[in-house]
Design a protein around this motif. Structure first.
Motif, short mmCIF file in Angstrom:
data_model
loop_
_atom_site.label_atom_id
_atom_site.label_comp_id
_atom_site.label_asym_id
_atom_site.label_seq_id
_atom_site.Cartn_x
_atom_site.Cartn_y
_atom_site.Cartn_z
N TYR A 1 10.64 -0.65 -4.93
CA TYR A 1 9.18 -0.64 -4.82
C TYR A 1 8.78 -0.89 -3.38
O TYR A 1 9.35 -1.73 -2.71
N ARG A 2 7.78 -0.15 -2.93
CA ARG A 2 7.28 -0.30 -1.56
C ARG A 2 5.78 -0.60 -1.59
O ARG A 2 5.05 -0.07 -2.41
N SER A 3 5.38 -1.47 -0.66
CA SER A 3 3.96 -1.72 -0.45
C SER A 3 3.67 -1.57 1.03
O SER A 3 4.46 -1.99 1.87
N LEU A 4 2.52 -0.98 1.34
CA LEU A 4 2.14 -0.87 2.75
C LEU A 4 1.19 -2.00 3.15
O LEU A 4 0.94 -2.21 4.33
N ASP A 5 0.67 -2.73 2.15
CA ASP A 5 -0.26 -3.82 2.48
C ASP A 5 0.24 -5.18 2.00
O ASP A 5 -0.44 -6.19 2.18
N GLY A 6 1.43 -5.21 1.39
CA GLY A 6 1.98 -6.48 0.91
C GLY A 6 1.38 -6.92 -0.42
O GLY A 6 1.70 -7.99 -0.92
N ARG A 7 0.50 -6.08 -1.00
CA ARG A 7 -0.12 -6.46 -2.28
C ARG A 7 0.20 -5.46 -3.38
O ARG A 7 0.71 -5.81 -4.42
#
Ligand code: CA
Length: 724
Positions: free
Chosen positions: A242-248
């Motif tokens: 899983y990847r997040s670009l905003d940390g949320r």
């Protein structure tokens, strides 16, 4: 204990880093497409009044909605009474991994944006690799109406697929799953399909899996590497990243098969921070908790850093990807987990030298791995000192992969291996035990035996205890076997006379000329010397336009071509000319293949859409397949042209081509195909030849062997004598 409908004997994952391609592909039929628009391993068509969306006869790929990231397949049809359609999904064609399925049930996942009544669902039919096939089965028997926008699993016991072909039908050898027009309702339908596999109906119900541990992320130019650890566990179906670009907000971006604990997330942008969590998925598709988040950022890398990045990724094939029992290189990944390749392992040894010198691993780790490899080779069967082409990494036994008579010594592969071991003997000179044991292996090879007879004027490729000289393949240059002659002349214990260089390797007989023109399709260069000018470059030695580029790589990863000038040419110059001609041919592109150009060149041996081929710059042997190792392993010869190719392969084609071991083996834009595999013969030359360009490290070490220096002296003496 479950009672399987059928089973196959397999030895699965041993050891913490074991690959499990045999195990994974004994279940998986489809998980994801490497290419974004349409899936190569499909055949789709409509007839009569019915329609089916099938660009170039292939099933389109859906990248926004999927069961496993990053994609699924989309079937879009309209069924009419006077018409029909079929959409066939084939098992991916992976070298040395024929269908050997294990399970009693066919599983698949379906999704529709609009509700589909179960009577509107298509039929399903299976084929096997022995031309057997089943009668169509109605999907409606196994699934109620499909709810809107929700993935639904369908389970069909394999016994429901009754044979209708004369040959019967064997689901263990499943080759394809075909959707067929069902009810002719005339309505437009759209159905997504994902995660087709054969498995046991009661698999994986017993335990809850834990999340991966030691998760780490490291940023590069356009991608971030995510790595983790996990103990061997045969109830793991895959890992999901899983990847997040905003940390949320996290999105699933990809999966990885068990045994490979790394994922290359190609983001495509510099200066992008991303956060990652990884989960474990069991064979019932139940997901574990996710790991604690980690993060990294991409940043623009300079040319030097790009080279290091490509070297390290290619090196990992032989480090993380090694067969665990032997420490040696697998023939291809994914592929048969047992098949280790001798020559590729020698190349891998040279990449380990690069890895130790560049700090990818410590010197001690490198020496330990070499000790393991040497220990395995000491016990492996030998045939007058030579090893076989392929060994079983688990048992150490010879694998006659290319036929029954390929069950003995392979002198060419043995020479590739020893090129690596001799470079390592010098690099690890402070390890007396390793030095002594490599010397014993080297001195044990009876090069002179491989002349067939004591007065023969050439070397022969194979000898078998059962079939003797039946394969009768005389080694005749120009090709990849120069190192075999050089080492045979250099042997301190079983050498051959230097005259064989001119009578065998550069032989002038009619037999030698026929051999060269036979594979090269031309008389240009059939007497070793060529002299023709191609695209403005005069080629001294080589058949036609010089053949596949691996001729300029395999013999010259340790052996420095600058150091050899014979009666015909200097080999650094000649190799450079072959690389230039190969590139000029690709720019000229007489076959009008998609995607060739200044920065997309390099025809050499690799996987291709139809199998394995020795691609070279002539139309008959050029099917549109570009192999990254071609341009990249030519780095010492054509540094600027190779750098342009590296940047194109990584920055433009990276989303498909870049993976955990660097560049996938090959791609073909005509066919919208990317190789599903990495090849043992093709990754290490990239790491090693880039290093030779940068520092000359492997060349220096190999050339410092005293046997090589005295061999070169006698060869030079012979050349000068004949000239007087
Ligand atoms: Ca998928």
């Amino acid at each position: 204990m479950r009672k399987p409908l059928f089973t196959l004997a397999f030895a699965f994952c041993f050891g913490p880093l074991a690959y499990c391609a045999n195990s994974y592909y004994s279940h998986v039929v489809f998980d994801n497409s490497l290419t974004g628009e349409r899936y190569f391993y499909t055949r789709a068509q409509a007839s009569g009044d019915s329609t089916l969306v099938a660009p170039e006869g292939r099933i389109p790929v859906e990248s926004k909605i999927f069961h496993t990231p990053p994609n699924a397949l989309r079937l879009q049809w309209q069924s009419h009474a006077n018409g029909g359609w079929t959409a066939r999904i084939e098992r991916p064609d992976i070298r040395n991994l024929p269908a050997r399925y294990s399970g009693d049930t066919l599983f698949l996942w379906l999704y529709s944006e609009q509700t589909i009544e179960n009577t509107e669902l298509p039929l399903l039919q299976l084929t096997d690799s022995d031309h057997g096939f089943s009668e169509p089965v109605k999907l409606s028997r196994f699934v109620r109406s499909l709810p809107t926008a929700k993935w639904t699993q369908v389970k069909i016991p394999l016994r429901e697929f009754r044979a209708t072909s004369l040959n019967g039908f064997n689901p263990a050898r499943l080759e394809s799953v075909t959707f067929i027009q069902g009810e002719a309702d005339g309505k437009p339908h759209s159905l997504l399909v994902d995660d087709i596999k054969i498995d046991f109906a009661d698999e994986g119900k017993s335990q809850t899996l834990s999340a991966p541990s030691a998760v780490a992320a490291k940023g590069y130019d356009r991608h971030i590497d995510v790595s983790w650890t996990y103990p061997p566990n045969d109830t793991v179906q895959h890992f999901v990243v899983y990847r997040s670009l905003d940390g949320r907000i996290y999105q699933p971006v990809g999966i990885q098969m068990p045994g490979i604990h790394r994922f290359a997330d190609y983001i495509g942008r510099t200066n992008q921070t991303a956060y990652y969590k990884v989960a474990t998925v069991d064979r019932s598709y139940r997901e574990s908790n996710v790991s604690a988040p980690v993060s990294a950022s991409t940043r623009e890398l300079n040319d030097d850093e790009l080279l290091t990045m490509v070297q390290e990724a290619s090196f990992r094939y032989y480090w993380e990807g090694a067969e665990p029992n032997s420490g040696m290189a697998l023939e291809n990944i994914p592929g048969d987990d047992r098949i280790i390749a001798l020559g590729a392992s020698g190349f891998g040894v040279m990449s380990i030298i690069v890895g130790a010198d560049r700090g990818f691993i410590t010197r001690e780790q490198g020496a330990q791995r070499l000790t393991k490899i040497v220990g395995f080779l000491e016990k492996a069967p030998r045939y007058h000192g030579a090893w076989a082409h392929f060994l079983n990494g688990e048992t150490g036994k010879t694998i006659p992969l290319f036929g029954a008579a390929d069950d003995g010594g392979d002198l060419v592969e043995t020479s590739f291996l020893l090129q690596g071991l001799l470079a390592a003997r010098q690099y690890f000179h402070d390890q007396p035990d390793l030095v002594r044991r490599i010397t014993a292996l080297w001195e044990g090879v009876e090069w002179d035996w491989y002349r067939q007879t004591s007065n023969s004027d050439a070397l022969y490729w194979h000898w078998s205890p059962d079939y003797a000289w039946q394969l009768h393949h005389r080694l005749t240059g120009w090709n990849e076997t120069m190192i075999t002659y050089l080492l045979a002349m250099a042997s301190p214990t079983h050498s051959v006379p230097p005259s064989l260089y001119y009578t065998g390797w550069a032989g002038q007989s009619q037999e030698a000329a026929r051999y060269r023109s036979g594979w090269g399709g031309t008389t240009e260069g059939d007497h070793y010397a060529n002299g023709t000018t191609y695209y403005g470059t005069k080629l001294d030695v080589g058949v036609g336009r010089g053949g596949p580029l691996f001729f300029t790589h395999y013999s010259f990863m340790g052996f420095d071509p600058h150091s050899l000038t014979d009666r015909y040419t200097n080999y650094f110059d000649n190799n450079t000319n072959i690389a230039k001609i190969n590139r000029a041919y690709c720019i000229d592109n007489p076959g009008k293949h998609e995607g060739y150009g200044n920065d997309a060149w390099g025809l050499t041996a690799s996987d291709d859409p139809w199998g394995y081929g020795a691609h070279e710059p002539r139309e008959k042997e050029d099917n549109g397949t570009v192999t990254p190792t071609g341009a990249l392993s030519s780095y010492p010869y054509t540094p600027e042209f190779s750098m342009a190719a590296l940047k194109h392969f990584y920055r433009d084609l990276g989303p498909q081509l870049w993976g955990v071991y660097g560049f996938r083996d090959a791609y073909n834009e005509d066919q919208h195909w990317v190789a599903p595999i990495f090849m043992g013969l093709n990754q290490a030359p990239i790491a090693v030849m880039i290093e030779n360009y940068r520092t000359g490290l492997v060349w220096k070490n190999f050339m410092s062997n005293p046997e090589i220096q005295s061999m070169l002296k006698s060869l030079a003496n012979l050349r000068d004598q004949e000239h007087h």
